[in-house]
Scaffold this active site. Sequence first.
Site, PDB file in Angstrom:
ATOM      1  N   HIS A 113      -7.345  26.601 -92.435  1.00 30.83           N
ATOM      2  CA  HIS A 113      -7.910  25.403 -91.792  1.00 30.83           C
ATOM      3  C   HIS A 113      -7.558  25.682 -89.943  1.00 30.83           C
ATOM      4  O   HIS A 113      -6.710  26.361 -89.885  1.00 30.83           O
ATOM      5  CB  HIS A 113      -7.541  24.141 -92.210  1.00 30.83           C
ATOM      6  CG  HIS A 113      -5.945  23.879 -92.123  1.00 30.83           C
ATOM      7  ND1 HIS A 113      -5.326  24.066 -93.272  1.00 30.83           N
ATOM      8  CD2 HIS A 113      -5.105  23.595 -91.155  1.00 30.83           C
ATOM      9  CE1 HIS A 113      -3.787  23.658 -92.743  1.00 30.83           C
ATOM     10  NE2 HIS A 113      -3.778  23.393 -91.492  1.00 30.83           N
TER      11      HIS A 113
HETATM   12  P1  TYD Z   1      -2.081  21.495 -96.212  1.00 28.57           P
HETATM   13  O1  TYD Z   1      -1.692  21.150 -94.784  1.00 28.57           O
HETATM   14  O2  TYD Z   1      -3.356  21.570 -96.674  1.00 28.57           O
HETATM   15  O3  TYD Z   1      -1.178  22.572 -96.546  1.00 28.57           O
HETATM   16  P2  TYD Z   1      -1.252  24.018 -96.098  1.00 28.57           P
HETATM   17  O4  TYD Z   1      -1.947  24.234 -94.734  1.00 28.57           O
HETATM   18  O5  TYD Z   1       0.281  24.635 -95.822  1.00 28.57           O
HETATM   19  O6  TYD Z   1      -1.943  24.945 -97.072  1.00 28.57           O
HETATM   20  O7  TYD Z   1      -1.264  20.373 -96.737  1.00 28.57           O
HETATM   21  C1  TYD Z   1      -1.080  20.007 -98.317  1.00 28.57           C
HETATM   22  C2  TYD Z   1      -1.069  18.575 -98.820  1.00 28.57           C
HETATM   23  O8  TYD Z   1       0.377  18.245 -98.253  1.00 28.57           O
HETATM   24  C3  TYD Z   1      -2.087  17.842 -98.319  1.00 28.57           C
HETATM   25  O9  TYD Z   1      -2.298  16.964 -99.579  1.00 28.57           O
HETATM   26  C4  TYD Z   1      -1.600  17.139 -97.304  1.00 28.57           C
HETATM   27  C5  TYD Z   1      -0.035  16.998 -97.449  1.00 28.57           C
HETATM   28  N1  TYD Z   1       0.687  17.001 -96.286  1.00 28.57           N
HETATM   29  C6  TYD Z   1       1.493  15.777 -95.745  1.00 28.57           C
HETATM   30  O10 TYD Z   1       1.538  14.756 -96.438  1.00 28.57           O
HETATM   31  N2  TYD Z   1       2.196  15.833 -94.698  1.00 28.57           N
HETATM   32  C7  TYD Z   1       2.397  17.016 -94.058  1.00 28.57           C
HETATM   33  O11 TYD Z   1       2.935  16.826 -93.058  1.00 28.57           O
HETATM   34  C8  TYD Z   1       1.443  18.056 -94.216  1.00 28.57           C
HETATM   35  C9  TYD Z   1       1.418  19.347 -93.449  1.00 28.57           C
HETATM   36  C10 TYD Z   1       0.709  18.158 -95.657  1.00 28.57           C
END
Ligand code: TYD
Length: 132
Positions: free
Chosen positions: A47
């Site tokens: 993303h």
């Molecule tokens: P995501 O940002 O998609 O993870 P990555 O980029 O590491 O693959 O986030 C995964 C899940 O965690 C999503 O449900 C959102 C949640 N999340 C939070 O609640 N707080 C945060 O600060 C972050 C980064 C993610």
Amino acid sequence: MRAQLLDVPIIRDERGALISFESMLTLPFHLKRVYFLYDVTASRGFHAHKSLEQVAVCLKGSCEILLDDGVEQQNVVLNKSNVGLCIPRLTWREMHNFSADCILAILASENYCESDYIREYGDFLKEVKVAK
Ligand code: TYD
């Protein structure tokens, strides 16, 4: 693209190591959020963010971060705790090849906000074009 790397000062003595981050000093933005990735068993990310700026520091182990500004890509291996990788806004990122012991700290300029995410690569390319 040329990824920007920050020097992370480590205060080390016979008791161990200490790393501290300070807004606008060791970090190029006001820090609002810190989160950690560990026990990672699969690639993550895939993303970009509309306005969030981040710095990633690998505190233990290793991982690879692929950065893409919509024109060029760069793959950065993070395996040293004294290096911070700047991830600017409108940068597509993928995180791969986490070692089992990897602890990745991510320092962020904003609170968590799902509407700041761009999760489709095609939408990311459109946003980059609009921003130019
Ligand atoms: P995501 O940002 O998609 O993870 P990555 O980029 O590491 O693959 O986030 C995964 C899940 O965690 C999503 O449900 C959102 C949640 N999340 C939070 O609640 N707080 C945060 O600060 C972050 C980064 C993610």
